[in-house]
Design an enzyme around this catalytic site. Structure first.
Site, mmCIF file in Angstrom:
data_model
loop_
_atom_site.group_PDB
_atom_site.id
_atom_site.type_symbol
_atom_site.label_atom_id
_atom_site.label_comp_id
_atom_site.label_asym_id
_atom_site.label_seq_id
_atom_site.Cartn_x
_atom_site.Cartn_y
_atom_site.Cartn_z
ATOM 1 N N CYS A 157 47.145 -38.663 85.916
ATOM 2 C CA CYS A 157 45.544 -38.555 85.253
ATOM 3 C C CYS A 157 45.457 -40.350 85.345
ATOM 4 C CB CYS A 157 45.751 -38.259 83.972
ATOM 5 S SG CYS A 157 47.646 -38.363 83.212
ATOM 6 N N GLU A 195 46.561 -28.891 87.426
ATOM 7 C CA GLU A 195 46.714 -29.362 86.077
ATOM 8 C C GLU A 195 46.587 -30.503 85.547
ATOM 9 O OE1 GLU A 195 50.424 -30.623 83.136
ATOM 10 O OE2 GLU A 195 49.823 -31.133 85.202
ATOM 11 N N ARG A 241 51.538 -28.949 73.216
ATOM 12 C CA ARG A 241 51.373 -29.493 74.645
ATOM 13 C C ARG A 241 50.062 -29.134 75.212
ATOM 14 N NH1 ARG A 241 54.412 -32.552 78.021
ATOM 15 N NH2 ARG A 241 53.944 -32.774 80.061
ATOM 16 N N ARG A 243 47.084 -28.971 77.725
ATOM 17 C CA ARG A 243 46.968 -29.372 79.239
ATOM 18 C C ARG A 243 45.570 -28.860 79.636
ATOM 19 N NH1 ARG A 243 49.189 -33.192 77.960
ATOM 20 N NH2 ARG A 243 51.147 -34.197 79.083
#
Ligand SMILES: C[S@@+](CC[C@H](N)C(=O)[O-])C[C@H]1O[C@@H](n2cnc3c(N)ncnc32)[C@H](O)[C@@H]1O
Length: 398
Positions: A157, A195, A241, A243
């Protein structure tokens, strides 16, 4: 073999041997009896011919090739299924979080790419295969076999932050998403599963994500689904978490695409202590009285069912009673590794415990490399059972 090597352009061979050639050998071994095998073998012959050499003659085979063969034929904890139901490729493969999940659903990986040497080591130890390297290189891309069902990838990312901080996404054609675009466009997998961090949605006021959606759906013609999912809501693992997951179907090859749904939420029944199944007490993870922050830590860290986190110079309880997001910078300064109190005192989560919080099976081998690298691999990875659940939904449609 030395004589042969001397005849070659030494640097080129060295580069080739250390990187793509090793990956090519291991992919040949891993794909015996499949269409991909033919493809990789042809590539090997092509390289041999282009070097106009006897690189792969008998002498060579008997030495290096045998060594490699032994290396790649060793039993590993996560071999590919014998009669696979589908094939996939694994981009930005890391330590194979996608791979374990997809293999457990009957999938066979026919190509993997990952350029980090430490991650390659973990990958080899667990799957008996060395991934190809830099996916931005045309040579690496040329090794991707023609037919596979699913493209998997957690593309990094950081590229977006840099793009956003500078000229904006459209001007940043060098970023890794565009390599993913190129591969999807060339190979037209039936499905892709991507992802990324949740921030992808809000980056550059939403322009980055809009561009990604436009490319995947309008330009490439895939039917796109996306959802932000939190590990603690969709798997029985107490890690906070979030995502984003993008699933795209080629409507020509997958006619039932409109039936796709992301998995439903499930309730979390496991707590922190369920994740702390660990090896023997290891002193190196403990904070001792001599540590400059020991007394502060000792005052703050009072519960046995809570994970604590450093916040700059102080430590605080993670209020939600789950583990905070494990990140790739864990271990670079010890402070980023979450802390707990146990029977022996205050300590960091061990690398194995971090892998537990990502849902990796106990048989997963953590190679003997620096702890900081193992922590980083856990933080970089995906939560395996979450990928398994999304994969299950994809397979219902295929
Ligand atoms: C977010 S991590 C993905 C981890 C992976 N999904 C897993 O389960 O372990 C991104 C990975 O992409 C790798 N990477 C970054 N740029 C790359 C490139 N140009 N070619 C190949 N791998 C790359 C990094 O080394 C890192 O391991």
């Amino acid at each position: 073999m030395n004589n042969i090597l001397k005849e070659m352009n030494a640097n080129y061979i060295k580069e080739l041997l250390s990187e793509e050639l090793i990956a090519l050998f291991s992919h040949i071994q891993a794909n015996k009896g499949t269409k991909a095998f033919k493809h990789y073998n042809q590539n090997l012959i092509k390289i041999n011919n282009s070097l106009n050499s006897q690189l792969f003659n008998d002498e060579y085979n008997e030495s290096l090739y045998k060594t490699l063969k032994n290396e790649y034929n060793r039993p590993v904890p996560f071999p590919a299924p014998v009669n696979p139901k589908f094939t996939f490729i694994d981009l930005f493969a890391g330590i194979g979080g996608f791979r374990i999940a997809m293999q457990s659903l009957g999938g066979k990986s026919i190509f993997s790419s990952e350029w980090n040497i430490a991650a390659k080591k973990t990958f080899l130890a667990n799957y008996g295969e060395v991934p190809f390297g830099d996916i931005t290189s045309e040579q690496t891309k040329s090794f991707i076999p023609e037919n596979f069902d699913i493209l998997c990838g957690g593309f990094p990312c950081q590229a977006f932050s840099i793009a956003g901080a500078r000229k904006g996404f459209e001007d940043s054609r060098g970023t890794l998403f565009f390599d993913v675009e190129q591969i999807i466009s060339t190979h037209r997998p039936k499905v892709f599963l991507l992802e990324n961090v949740k921030n992808l949605i809000s980056h550059d006021s939403g322009n980055t994500f809009q561009t990604i959606k436009n490319i995947l759906s309008k330009k490439l013609g895939y039917v796109l689904y996306h959802k932000v999912m939190n590990t603690m809501d969709y798997t029985n693992i107490p890690q906070n978490r979030e995502r984003i997951f993008l699933v795209g179907f080629d409507p020509v090859q997958v006619t039932r695409f409109s039936d796709f749904q992301f998995p439903a939420k499930i309730s979390l029944t496991k707590g922190i202590s369920d994740m702390l199944i660990d090896e023997k007490h290891n002193d190196k993870y403990y904070y001792h009285e001599t540590h400059p922050y020991y007394h502060e830590l000792n005052q703050t860290i009072d519960s046995r069912d809570t994970v604590y986190q450093w916040r700059r110079v102080y430590v605080r309880a993670n209020k939600s009673n789950v583990c905070p997001t494990l990140t790739a910078n864990m271990g670079t300064g010890g402070h980023n590794v979450p802390l707990i109190r146990d029977d022996f005192g205050i300590r960091k989560l061990t690398p194995r415990e971090c892998f537990n919080f990502q849902g990796f099976p106990q048989e997963f081998i953590l190679p003997e490399i620096a702890d900081s690298k193992v922590y980083m691999q856990a933080g970089n990875s995906v939560t395996v059972p979450l990928i398994h659940r999304i994969g299950e939904e994809i397979l219902k449609i295929l």
